[in-house]
Scaffold this active site. Sequence first.
Site, mmCIF file in Angstrom:
data_model
loop_
_atom_site.group_PDB
_atom_site.id
_atom_site.type_symbol
_atom_site.label_atom_id
_atom_site.label_comp_id
_atom_site.label_asym_id
_atom_site.label_seq_id
_atom_site.Cartn_x
_atom_site.Cartn_y
_atom_site.Cartn_z
ATOM 1 C CG HIS A 94 -1.755 1.239 1.292
ATOM 2 N ND1 HIS A 94 -2.712 1.542 0.354
ATOM 3 C CD2 HIS A 94 -1.762 2.274 2.161
ATOM 4 C CE1 HIS A 94 -3.274 2.702 0.650
ATOM 5 N NE2 HIS A 94 -2.712 3.173 1.740
ATOM 6 C CG ASP A 124 -0.410 6.082 2.120
ATOM 7 O OD1 ASP A 124 -1.580 5.927 1.743
ATOM 8 O OD2 ASP A 124 0.047 5.612 3.186
ATOM 9 C CG ASP A 183 -5.321 3.616 4.277
ATOM 10 O OD1 ASP A 183 -5.832 3.260 5.354
ATOM 11 O OD2 ASP A 183 -4.381 4.423 4.218
ATOM 12 C CG HIS A 191 -6.035 7.363 1.023
ATOM 13 N ND1 HIS A 191 -5.665 6.620 -0.079
ATOM 14 C CD2 HIS A 191 -5.285 6.905 2.041
ATOM 15 C CE1 HIS A 191 -4.745 5.753 0.276
ATOM 16 N NE2 HIS A 191 -4.489 5.905 1.553
#
Length: 992
Positions: A59, A61, A183, A433
Amino acid sequence: MASRRAASSAVAAVLSLLQLGVLCFPARQFHASEPPCGYKSCPGTQPSMLNVHLVPHTHDDVGWLKTVDQYYYGDRNDIQHAGVQYILDSVVEQLQKDPARRFIYVETGFFYRWWRQQDQAMRHIVTQLVDEGRLEFINGGWCMSDEAATHYTAVIDQMTLGLRFLNETFGECGRPRVAWHIDPFGHAREHASIFAQMGYDGLFFGRLDYQDKARRMKTKEMEMLWRASDSLTPPMADLFTGVLPNGYNPPDGFCWDQLCNDAPIRDDPQLEDFNVDDIVKRFLNVAHAQSEVYKTTHIIMTMGSDFQYENANLWYKNLDKLIHYVNAKQSNGSKVNLLYSTPSCYLQELHNANTTWPLKTDDFFPYADDAHDFWTGYFTSRPALKRYERLSNSRLQTCNQLEVLGGRRSRKGLFGEGGSDSMREAMAVAQHHDAVSGTEKQHVAFDYAKRLAAGWGPCQVLVSNSLAALSGSDAPRVYCENLNISVCPLTESSPKFTMNVYNPLGHAVMWPVRLPVNGTAYGVFDAKGSPVDSVVLPVYQASREVRGHKGYAINELVFQVQAPPLGFTTYSISLLQNGPPPTPLENKAPLSIQNKFLKVTFDPDTYLLSSLSNLETKQTIKLSQNFYWYNASAGNNAESRQPSGAYIFRPNSSTPFIISKMIKVDSVKNAVLQEVRQWFGPWVTQVVRLYKDSRQLELEWTVGPVPVGDGLGKEVITRFDTNIRTSGLFYTDSNGREVLERRRDYRPTWDLKQTEPIAGNYYPINSRAYIKDKDNQLTVVTDRSQGGSSIADGSLEIMLHRRLLYDDVRGVGEPLSEPGEDGQGGLVARGTLLLALTPPEKAADLHRPLAQSVVLQPLLSFQQGAPQSSSQLEFSGLHAALPPAVHLLTLSQWDRESVLIRLEHQYQAKESKSFSEPVTVNLQKLFSTLEIVGATEMSLGANQWKDQMTRLDWKTSSGEQPQRQSPSDPSPWDVTLNPMEIRTFLLRVMQH
Ligand SMILES: *[C@@H]1O[C@H](CO)[C@@H](O)[C@H](O)[C@H]1NC(C)=O
Ligand SMILES: *[C@@H]1O[C@H](CO)[C@@H](O)[C@H](O)[C@H]1NC(C)=O
Ligand SMILES: [Zn+2]
């Protein structure tokens, strides 16, 4: 299955030859027919067993604790150990070692950075992995967007950018089948609708309310069909949706990344600490427990987490062993089968299960991960970044449109990655996000803003070129970035200037303009040479304070402009008088202000708003408004230690503090507008404005620096209290599109145990919120995303700004306390709320176009002197305004010969008596500067031709089967839009 295995090992042999450099022709040539990617490439499973789909993933970001580029390179590992380039290097190497291994990659913004740096040999290897489904793109947008603070326009754009890269690089095998929002902190229904319309077969996510999750586990409703629109005919907006078992992490004890501390599989009996039996036993327990809460004989496990797989060998080596040893038990009768898999392969098995799924029609807001931990603060966190992102969206759309309308001349002087690309990428990154959500570290927030500002640079060149081409006026053109704080050197100093107003909407627009000036009277003339009513007012004190030494204007010139659809008009402005002071302000509140549409009254004692009337419909409501702050919990009370922070809103009392009961006011009334300037205290002011021909009341709020010297974090709201009988109901939009009904202390799908009476009732507002009863609807249109609620009947509150003293322990590691201009003090934020009072059945007719005009606001540019003679002062890119129901969502140059357009029906079904009907538009007759020679319809994401789009269909437990509607366009050029429908076309054009 056997033949698939054989094919894979042949491929593996080829790959190792490739690595040796023996073969030098492209890997793709090995495939006589289509490559076996997609569902065809899925591994075999065991029908009579429990199949555990192990999904290796990372994941990544797109900015959070570090900037997006720091994450890419692995810079600043002192902040967080994370380097995306190494992850991709390492995963690709490990995938080649065994054809059974799988990996998914999500964020195209990162993958794009990496791909550009690879040589041909590496690109061939990766292409082969993609063709065989061993490396699979999931989601595939530039980033994994936030769902609470984003506007659908920007979400669609960022998805389009990522999906286009994947299609152009990998073709059909690069097309993601599954949306992967593991997420984001709550899930918007409009996001699901968008994914469905983009052709996705399913969505998986990790976070949902803890009470909702507990119930779903009990009833085996972790997987469902989400019907994400009230207006679109099913299954257009139906999306299979799965809740992942463990957020997006591996089960406890099975994390084998270098960032984890779990025991590796020690499988040599001759060495110490042999643990295979123990691991297999624990794993089987986890798998059985998980299978208890899911419906089929397939379960999924996310084997990875934040920035994992930088040393992918650790993960794969242990997963290989796990699969081997657990499956070895099958010979002793174990009925558990492990396999490397991907979300789409798991989804395919769920589909093959041919079972029914529960139906979901509301959304997943708000998100709480514990009784006092509501993630509703980020709906408002970083209000200035949220506004700047929204403004940047408007600029990007304008830049895209003018690139098309101005044709080749627009791109003059822009080389390589010029024009709109950097703005498009900056906007895409800002949808992440932890970007527009406001949940990043301060230095990262600055980086997002810097990217948006830098993107606007080349766009300005493009816009100037295009305007010069379309108007025939090449005099230098300037853009005033700080008009919101009354700063614009050109208008402040020039005795004669020209203002171009470009309107990106497909409808004519009327818009108020306020220009900083130093004269006291000006002549303003429109494009036809007719005089325009204008007025000069002293600059608002709060603006002087915010702008500091940036500008010196003493006055503002105010007038209303009218601009044609998708085009511009030109105003000439000249100084008439430098002498006496402008209209003085009166130091008292009038009892009322009014125009021909609205009347607003003020309380004679407090000077606060007291009522609002619609004079056309003869409606009046009591309306009082004030500003308050919730005292942010510091994390030290009995029930919970959770403080308010960037993510979490947790007031330590349900009663907010009033900022001021008695306010000071100045007011002015004239032919252009009436305004009341309200001073609530040194850090809260507001201007109440009613323009001459306006159907809405404008409230311009200025909040900050929020004082925290008293040791109390503050969450500032404005609240409207009315006599509207709301019975606990209020309404908020989803990503700026469809509106959802909210009910206080209630969730549509489970029996809520309310533990936070304020924070647990907050919802995201992206563009509008309203309260209503059968006679009256009070609608508030916002200029950015904010949180809001109705805590008492008749009341609507909106959170404007937050300044906090503690970190809320969700990883960001900083209290949300944004610095002011000089790095000192606190940030001042300013914005507007537009209020309208209508009968409920007429409300949408007003708030739909109004909200679009706030999202796509006119762009002003200025030139010294009078307009050049022979220049064209007015232009529209449309032959005629679009029908009122139709919104031009996208107009963007796609390649040399083609243009991407999206047309949207901007009304919901049944929302408007006049406009909630199908409407037909002729594509060929739309644009005045384009000769359209062909049109092909695409999916919403523009990565698939519409006629090739097929999606898996799903059965609901309620049994009803959606009827599939075939589009019923009257002719190939005449396209019909149904309520809330968006249609995407690639137009082949001859540009003039
Ligand atoms: C799916 O189930 C239905 C009954 O619910 C059955 O009629 C149909 O044949 C099944 N389809 C497949 C492909 O097994
Ligand atoms: C996908 O990319 C290929 C290769 O560039 C292109 O030919 C094709 O038109 C694209 N498909 C779509 C739907 O844009
Ligand atoms: Zn994340």
